[in-house]
Design a protein around this motif. Structure first.
Motif, PDB file in Angstrom:
ATOM      1  N   HIS A  37      78.536   8.788  31.044  1.00 23.49           N
ATOM      2  CA  HIS A  37      77.831   7.507  31.033  1.00 23.49           C
ATOM      3  C   HIS A  37      76.316   7.712  31.084  1.00 23.49           C
ATOM      4  CE1 HIS A  37      76.843   3.357  31.766  1.00 23.49           C
ATOM      5  NE2 HIS A  37      76.211   3.682  32.868  1.00 23.49           N
ATOM      6  N   ASP A  38      75.628   7.107  30.124  1.00 24.78           N
ATOM      7  CA  ASP A  38      74.167   7.188  30.018  1.00 24.78           C
ATOM      8  C   ASP A  38      73.584   5.852  30.474  1.00 24.78           C
ATOM      9  OD1 ASP A  38      71.489   7.116  29.108  1.00 24.78           O
ATOM     10  OD2 ASP A  38      71.922   8.469  27.446  1.00 24.78           O
ATOM     11  N   ALA A  39      73.005   5.838  31.663  1.00 25.44           N
ATOM     12  CA  ALA A  39      72.502   4.592  32.249  1.00 25.44           C
ATOM     13  C   ALA A  39      71.366   3.996  31.428  1.00 25.44           C
ATOM     14  CB  ALA A  39      72.050   4.837  33.685  1.00 25.44           C
ATOM     15  N   ASP A  40      70.517   4.833  30.856  1.00 23.88           N
ATOM     16  CA  ASP A  40      69.407   4.323  30.045  1.00 23.88           C
ATOM     17  C   ASP A  40      69.919   3.629  28.786  1.00 23.88           C
ATOM     18  OD1 ASP A  40      67.541   5.268  31.853  1.00 23.88           O
ATOM     19  OD2 ASP A  40      67.256   7.173  30.811  1.00 23.88           O
ATOM     20  N   ALA A  41      70.911   4.239  28.132  1.00 21.48           N
ATOM     21  CA  ALA A  41      71.479   3.613  26.935  1.00 21.48           C
ATOM     22  C   ALA A  41      72.182   2.305  27.276  1.00 21.48           C
ATOM     23  CB  ALA A  41      72.447   4.579  26.258  1.00 21.48           C
TER      24      ALA A  41
ATOM     25  N   ILE B 280      73.746  -0.784  17.861  1.00 20.45           N
ATOM     26  CA  ILE B 280      75.021  -0.456  18.501  1.00 20.45           C
ATOM     27  C   ILE B 280      75.073   1.037  18.834  1.00 20.45           C
ATOM     28  CG2 ILE B 280      77.521  -0.378  18.191  1.00 20.45           C
ATOM     29  CD1 ILE B 280      77.232  -2.859  16.374  1.00 20.45           C
ATOM     30  N   ALA B 281      74.622   1.860  17.904  1.00 14.28           N
ATOM     31  CA  ALA B 281      74.601   3.305  18.156  1.00 14.28           C
ATOM     32  C   ALA B 281      73.699   3.637  19.335  1.00 14.28           C
ATOM     33  CB  ALA B 281      74.138   4.048  16.907  1.00 14.28           C
ATOM     34  N   GLY B 282      72.648   2.855  19.530  1.00 11.10           N
ATOM     35  CA  GLY B 282      71.733   3.101  20.632  1.00 11.10           C
ATOM     36  C   GLY B 282      72.363   2.888  21.993  1.00 11.10           C
ATOM     37  N   VAL B 283      73.274   1.912  22.099  1.00  5.83           N
ATOM     38  CA  VAL B 283      73.908   1.654  23.395  1.00  5.83           C
ATOM     39  C   VAL B 283      75.206   2.434  23.559  1.00  5.83           C
ATOM     40  CG1 VAL B 283      72.906  -0.656  23.471  1.00  5.83           C
ATOM     41  CG2 VAL B 283      75.259  -0.377  22.658  1.00  5.83           C
ATOM     42  N   SER B 284      75.700   3.024  22.494  1.00  2.00           N
ATOM     43  CA  SER B 284      77.004   3.688  22.526  1.00  2.00           C
ATOM     44  C   SER B 284      77.151   4.715  23.653  1.00  2.00           C
ATOM     45  CB  SER B 284      77.301   4.340  21.176  1.00  2.00           C
ATOM     46  OG  SER B 284      78.553   4.963  21.176  1.00  2.00           O
ATOM     47  N   PRO B 285      76.148   5.574  23.907  1.00  2.00           N
ATOM     48  CA  PRO B 285      76.320   6.546  25.001  1.00  2.00           C
ATOM     49  C   PRO B 285      76.446   5.898  26.378  1.00  2.00           C
ATOM     50  CG  PRO B 285      74.559   7.238  23.518  1.00  2.00           C
ATOM     51  CD  PRO B 285      74.907   5.827  23.149  1.00  2.00           C
ATOM     52  N   GLY B 286      76.062   4.634  26.500  1.00  2.00           N
ATOM     53  CA  GLY B 286      76.187   3.932  27.768  1.00  2.00           C
ATOM     54  C   GLY B 286      77.510   3.220  27.946  1.00  2.00           C
ATOM     55  N   LEU B 287      78.344   3.219  26.914  1.00  2.00           N
ATOM     56  CA  LEU B 287      79.628   2.535  26.975  1.00  2.00           C
ATOM     57  C   LEU B 287      80.716   3.465  27.494  1.00  2.00           C
ATOM     58  CD1 LEU B 287      79.559   0.695  23.526  1.00  2.00           C
ATOM     59  CD2 LEU B 287      79.079  -0.298  25.772  1.00  2.00           C
ATOM     60  N   THR B 288      81.571   2.943  28.335  1.00  2.00           N
ATOM     61  CA  THR B 288      82.764   3.675  28.723  1.00  2.00           C
ATOM     62  C   THR B 288      83.926   3.241  27.833  1.00  2.00           C
ATOM     63  OG1 THR B 288      83.580   2.059  30.323  1.00  2.00           O
ATOM     64  CG2 THR B 288      81.958   3.683  31.111  1.00  2.00           C
ATOM     65  N   PRO B 289      84.964   4.069  27.722  1.00  2.00           N
ATOM     66  CA  PRO B 289      86.123   3.666  26.922  1.00  2.00           C
ATOM     67  C   PRO B 289      86.738   2.349  27.387  1.00  2.00           C
ATOM     68  CG  PRO B 289      86.215   6.009  27.396  1.00  2.00           C
ATOM     69  CD  PRO B 289      85.085   5.452  28.203  1.00  2.00           C
ATOM     70  N   GLU B 290      86.735   2.107  28.695  1.00  2.00           N
ATOM     71  CA  GLU B 290      87.319   0.857  29.197  1.00  2.00           C
ATOM     72  C   GLU B 290      86.519  -0.356  28.733  1.00  2.00           C
ATOM     73  OE1 GLU B 290      88.584   4.192  31.866  1.00  2.00           O
ATOM     74  OE2 GLU B 290      86.638   3.505  31.112  1.00  2.00           O
ATOM     75  N   MET B 291      85.191  -0.219  28.614  1.00  2.00           N
ATOM     76  CA  MET B 291      84.392  -1.320  28.071  1.00  2.00           C
ATOM     77  C   MET B 291      84.776  -1.599  26.623  1.00  2.00           C
ATOM     78  SD  MET B 291      80.578  -0.340  29.420  1.00  2.00           S
ATOM     79  CE  MET B 291      80.248   0.126  31.119  1.00  2.00           C
TER      80      MET B 291
END
Length: 458
Positions: A79-83, A109-120
């Motif tokens: 999980h990337d908190a900044d993203a 969308i690609a910018g926030v992708s590293p901040g997403l978890t699979p459950e989200m």
């Protein structure tokens, strides 16, 4: 912590996020089998209403509620908190609206992708219609490279799957050439071995290497044996392009595949040291499928679609060239019919792309499922509209080794002609240089090509 919704003067309560996710899932037989599904459509709607109001930040804990699970730990570490910060204040429903907003581009969308978890990703997919899943996935471009470039917008790549029931070298070559004459194989030429012995694994790699090098094909090949066999083959210098492994969404399920993250780390390092690909190329290939964790009794009370999304956390650790869900392969116990297979394929593709993966789909079903090739036509066409990176193709849509129904080489040609989805640019140039796709390519040409190939014995 509990969640509640009132529908027609009836209060529905869900004691945890895990239960809420399961109850909000579109109907499928696997969740019924596991005893986690909604009691009916009204409870499902109530759960979806509840889920839409859950903050995305609520998914940053251990939703699986299992201590010591390696996949759970991996999800937390990724999980990337900044993203995540641009969408951190949103609920699941607001995140859906953000994804569908015309101003939200694929780059955003690609910018926030590293901040997403699979459950989200799983959560938002559960409150989306099929057209929503298609529209958002179509925005996202995930490009990977080896000898060909896969995932460019407006293109459709294919895996050429020349399986043979006895791993006969000539039989594999004949099927591979059949697909190549139809323009199939720019993503990979990949064989599922009938056995998993080291000598057979190495021989299959040598057969595929002979085809690739003697015909000068700008693609990559893969023997889809176990990762431990791949490591052993690398140690003796076998010509390996991609390392393959099936993965799932919990460590207990991965134990069923006989694989750990440490083994995957070792394989990734080993194949990179072979230096067969350009610098920075993507070198791993993963397969997943809804129901894998449940079939291994390793789902921990989670619904199968959320468990499937968790498998993508394993895959994205290695920046793979290819990932595909084998969507209908496990059988009707998990996806009962064509409607459930179509929905699952669109969900898997959406969640994989949302999490930054180069997502493909094996558009398929088993012979005892309530599905047919018309269902596969619908799924193929909708996936092509959604910008799927690649699909799997076999001779005549009938895999005679694995005994299931997939797509034919002709099916990919149908999409290319009707929707204008050419293969990878390097592969198109090779096809043009060899006259493939012209009336001059006939069966005698295929037989001549096969007779001239110098293949390993076997």
């Amino acid at each position: 912590m509990g969640f509640h919704a009132d529908i027609n003067a009836t209060r529905y309560s869900f004691p945890s996020l895990k239960v809420l996710l399961a109850k909000a899932s579109p109907e499928r037989s696997g969740d019924h089998l596991a005893g986690v599904s909604a009691d009916g459509p009204v409870e499902r709607i109530a759960a979806q209403h509840c889920l839409a109001d859950v903050p995305l930040a609520a998914f940053l804990g251990d939703v699986l509620e299992v201590d010591g699970d390696a996949v759970t730990e991996l999800i937390a570490a990724q999980h990337d908190a900044d993203a995540f910060s641009p969408i951190a204040s949103l609920t699941v429903g607001e995140f859906r609206d953000w994804l569908l907003d015309p101003g939200t581009t694929g780059a955003r969308i690609a910018g926030v992708s590293p901040g997403l978890t699979p459950e989200m990703a799983a959560a938002v997919s559960k409150i989306m219609r099929a057209q929503d899943l298609i529209a958002v996935a179509a925005k996202i471009e995930v490009v990977t490279r080896f000898r060909s470039t896969i995932g460019l917008k407006g293109r459709l790549s294919t895996r050429n799957q020349p399986n043979h029931p006895t791993d006969d070298s000539r039989g594999i070559a004949l099927s591979a050439l059949d697909g190549l004459m139809m323009g199939a194989g720019d993503a990979v030429i990949g064989v599922n071995p009938a056995t998993d012995t080291l000598p057979d694994y190495i021989r299959i790699c040598e057969v595929l290497e002979a085809i690739r090098t003697q015909l000068d094909i700008p693609t990559q090949h893969c023997c889809l044996g176990h990762v431990s066999t791949a490591i052993a083959a690398i140690e003796v210098g076998a010509p390996i392009d991609l390392v393959f492994q099936s993965v799932a969404g919990s460590q207990k399920a991965n134990d069923g595949f006989g694989v750990t993250l440490a083994m995957l780390d070792e394989a990734h390092d080993a194949v990179r040291q072979l230096a067969r690909a350009p610098e920075g190329a993507n070198l791993m290939y993963f397969e997943t499928g809804q129901g894998a964790a449940l079939s291994a009794e390793a789902h921990h009370g989670m619904d199968q679609q959320t468990m499937e999304a968790r498998a993508y956390a394993v895959a994205r650790r290695y920046r793979p060239l290819l990932v595909n869900t084998v969507v209908g392969f496990i059988g009707p116990e998990y996806l009962a019919d064509g409607k459930q297979i179509i929905r699952a394929g669109l969900e898997d593709h959406f969640c994989g792309k949302l999490l930054g993966l180069p997502m493909g789909v094996d558009v398929c079903y088993t012979n005892h499922s309530y599905a047919d090739q018309e269902d596969m036509d619908i799924l193929l066409t909708t996936l092509a509209a959604a910008g799927v990176n690649f699909v799997i193709t076999v001779p005549g849509a009938d895999d005679i080794m694995l005994n299931y129904q997939s797509l034919a080489f002709h099916d990919a040609q149908f999409i290319r002609e009707t929707l204008g989805r050419p293969p990878a640019p390097e592969f198109v140039a090779w096809m043009q240089a060899n006259g493939i796709g012209t009336p001059e390519i006939t069966l005698p040409t295929l037989e001549t090509a096969l007779s001239r190939l110098r293949l390993p014995a076997g």
